[in-house]
Scaffold this motif. Structure first.
Motif, PDB file in Angstrom:
ATOM      1  N   GLY A  23      22.894  42.393 -11.049  1.00 21.94           N
ATOM      2  CA  GLY A  23      23.085  43.058  -9.770  1.00 21.94           C
ATOM      3  C   GLY A  23      23.985  44.280  -9.858  1.00 21.94           C
ATOM      4  O   GLY A  23      24.717  44.589  -8.935  1.00 21.94           O
ATOM      5  N   GLU A  24      23.885  45.005 -10.970  1.00 23.47           N
ATOM      6  CA  GLU A  24      24.770  46.141 -11.214  1.00 23.47           C
ATOM      7  C   GLU A  24      23.983  47.419 -11.477  1.00 23.47           C
ATOM      8  O   GLU A  24      22.836  47.376 -11.912  1.00 23.47           O
ATOM      9  CB  GLU A  24      25.668  45.859 -12.418  1.00 23.47           C
ATOM     10  CG  GLU A  24      26.597  44.679 -12.209  1.00 23.47           C
ATOM     11  CD  GLU A  24      27.436  44.378 -13.437  1.00 23.47           C
ATOM     12  OE1 GLU A  24      27.303  45.073 -14.467  1.00 23.47           O
ATOM     13  OE2 GLU A  24      28.226  43.427 -13.361  1.00 23.47           O
ATOM     14  N   THR A  25      24.658  48.550 -11.247  1.00 21.20           N
ATOM     15  CA  THR A  25      24.118  49.856 -11.584  1.00 21.20           C
ATOM     16  C   THR A  25      24.944  50.430 -12.738  1.00 21.20           C
ATOM     17  O   THR A  25      25.976  49.869 -13.099  1.00 21.20           O
ATOM     18  CB  THR A  25      24.170  50.817 -10.377  1.00 21.20           C
ATOM     19  OG1 THR A  25      25.533  51.015  -9.996  1.00 21.20           O
ATOM     20  CG2 THR A  25      23.368  50.265  -9.201  1.00 21.20           C
ATOM     21  N   LEU A  26      24.484  51.546 -13.289  1.00 18.27           N
ATOM     22  CA  LEU A  26      25.211  52.194 -14.372  1.00 18.27           C
ATOM     23  C   LEU A  26      25.026  53.700 -14.298  1.00 18.27           C
ATOM     24  O   LEU A  26      24.112  54.178 -13.629  1.00 18.27           O
ATOM     25  CB  LEU A  26      24.762  51.650 -15.732  1.00 18.27           C
ATOM     26  CG  LEU A  26      23.344  51.925 -16.234  1.00 18.27           C
ATOM     27  CD1 LEU A  26      23.268  51.655 -17.733  1.00 18.27           C
ATOM     28  CD2 LEU A  26      22.323  51.060 -15.531  1.00 18.27           C
ATOM     29  N   LEU A  73      18.617  52.127 -10.971  1.00 19.25           N
ATOM     30  CA  LEU A  73      19.927  51.606 -11.346  1.00 19.25           C
ATOM     31  C   LEU A  73      20.795  52.631 -12.052  1.00 19.25           C
ATOM     32  O   LEU A  73      22.003  52.461 -12.153  1.00 19.25           O
ATOM     33  CB  LEU A  73      19.769  50.375 -12.243  1.00 19.25           C
ATOM     34  CG  LEU A  73      18.964  49.219 -11.661  1.00 19.25           C
ATOM     35  CD1 LEU A  73      18.885  48.080 -12.665  1.00 19.25           C
ATOM     36  CD2 LEU A  73      19.565  48.746 -10.348  1.00 19.25           C
ATOM     37  N   VAL A  74      20.201  53.704 -12.556  1.00 18.01           N
ATOM     38  CA  VAL A  74      20.954  54.724 -13.294  1.00 18.01           C
ATOM     39  C   VAL A  74      21.348  55.826 -12.316  1.00 18.01           C
ATOM     40  O   VAL A  74      20.492  56.455 -11.698  1.00 18.01           O
ATOM     41  CB  VAL A  74      20.133  55.285 -14.470  1.00 18.01           C
ATOM     42  CG1 VAL A  74      20.966  56.261 -15.288  1.00 18.01           C
ATOM     43  CG2 VAL A  74      19.610  54.149 -15.345  1.00 18.01           C
ATOM     44  N   ARG A  75      22.665  56.045 -12.189  1.00 16.93           N
ATOM     45  CA  ARG A  75      23.186  56.937 -11.147  1.00 16.93           C
ATOM     46  C   ARG A  75      24.087  58.027 -11.713  1.00 16.93           C
ATOM     47  O   ARG A  75      24.750  57.843 -12.725  1.00 16.93           O
ATOM     48  CB  ARG A  75      24.022  56.131 -10.144  1.00 16.93           C
ATOM     49  CG  ARG A  75      23.374  54.866  -9.606  1.00 16.93           C
ATOM     50  CD  ARG A  75      22.300  55.169  -8.583  1.00 16.93           C
ATOM     51  NE  ARG A  75      21.617  53.979  -8.139  1.00 16.93           N
ATOM     52  CZ  ARG A  75      22.050  53.172  -7.168  1.00 16.93           C
ATOM     53  NH1 ARG A  75      23.175  53.412  -6.547  1.00 16.93           N
ATOM     54  NH2 ARG A  75      21.343  52.110  -6.841  1.00 16.93           N
ATOM     55  N   ASP A  76      24.126  59.116 -10.991  1.00 15.73           N
ATOM     56  CA  ASP A  76      25.077  60.183 -11.251  1.00 15.73           C
ATOM     57  C   ASP A  76      26.452  59.701 -10.795  1.00 15.73           C
ATOM     58  O   ASP A  76      26.586  59.191  -9.679  1.00 15.73           O
ATOM     59  CB  ASP A  76      24.655  61.437 -10.476  1.00 15.73           C
ATOM     60  CG  ASP A  76      25.590  62.591 -10.692  1.00 15.73           C
ATOM     61  OD1 ASP A  76      26.669  62.590 -10.063  1.00 15.73           O
ATOM     62  OD2 ASP A  76      25.247  63.493 -11.478  1.00 15.73           O
ATOM     63  N   GLU A  77      27.460  59.835 -11.638  1.00 16.47           N
ATOM     64  CA  GLU A  77      28.800  59.343 -11.292  1.00 16.47           C
ATOM     65  C   GLU A  77      29.379  60.041 -10.072  1.00 16.47           C
ATOM     66  O   GLU A  77      30.142  59.443  -9.317  1.00 16.47           O
ATOM     67  CB  GLU A  77      29.746  59.507 -12.483  1.00 16.47           C
ATOM     68  CG  GLU A  77      29.467  58.540 -13.608  1.00 16.47           C
ATOM     69  CD  GLU A  77      30.459  58.662 -14.752  1.00 16.47           C
ATOM     70  OE1 GLU A  77      31.568  59.190 -14.546  1.00 16.47           O
ATOM     71  OE2 GLU A  77      30.108  58.222 -15.852  1.00 16.47           O
TER      72      GLU A  77
END
Length: 134
Positions: A23-26, A73-77
């Motif tokens: 349940g996490e993104t990165l 799930l892959v995001r810009d910080e």
């Protein structure tokens, strides 16, 4: 596939499945580190990882028939959203009409994230209080 490295695509898919099950993104940088840093750090990293993410989503959708974008799930910080390529791919796949509206994009990301988590998160044990007799 734009990236063309099937081993890297498969490795990336396994990383995203693991994050989804938790349940996490990165971030783009996190994914690069998880993959052993195949891309050079710098200004072009999000674009390089973004292309890989597009390939991961396309490969996963083709293999499973699921109409979800696992690369959500892959995001810009900085923005907390996937990059522009994610939304371009969503439009190409017919999941989202092309838009510059940030609220529409955020709502789409939340919807896709929920769908990914539903598919990959393990079912919780029943807490009904009724246990099977052993």
């Amino acid at each position: 596939m734009a990236h063309g490295d099937s081993a890297l695509i498969e490795s990336g898919l396994q990383v995203l499945k693991r994050y989804a099950s938790q349940g996490e993104t990165l971030s783009y940088g996190d994914l690069n580190r998880e993959l052993g840093e195949p891309f050079n750090l710098g200004a072009h990293l999000p674009g390089q990882i973004g292309k890989l993410c597009d390939d991961i989503t396309t490969a996963h959708s083709s293999a499973t028939g699921l109409k979800l974008m696992i690369s959500v799930l892959v995001r810009d910080e900085d923005t907390g959203l996937p990059g522009d390529g994610f939304f371009t791919l969503a439009a190409t796949l017919g999941h989202l009409a092309p838009t510059d509206d940030a609220d529409v994009k955020r709502a789409f990301v939340k919807q896709q994230e929920r769908r990914v988590f539903m598919v990959f998160r393990p079912a919780k044990a029943s807490t009904s209080g009724f246990a099977r007799n052993h």
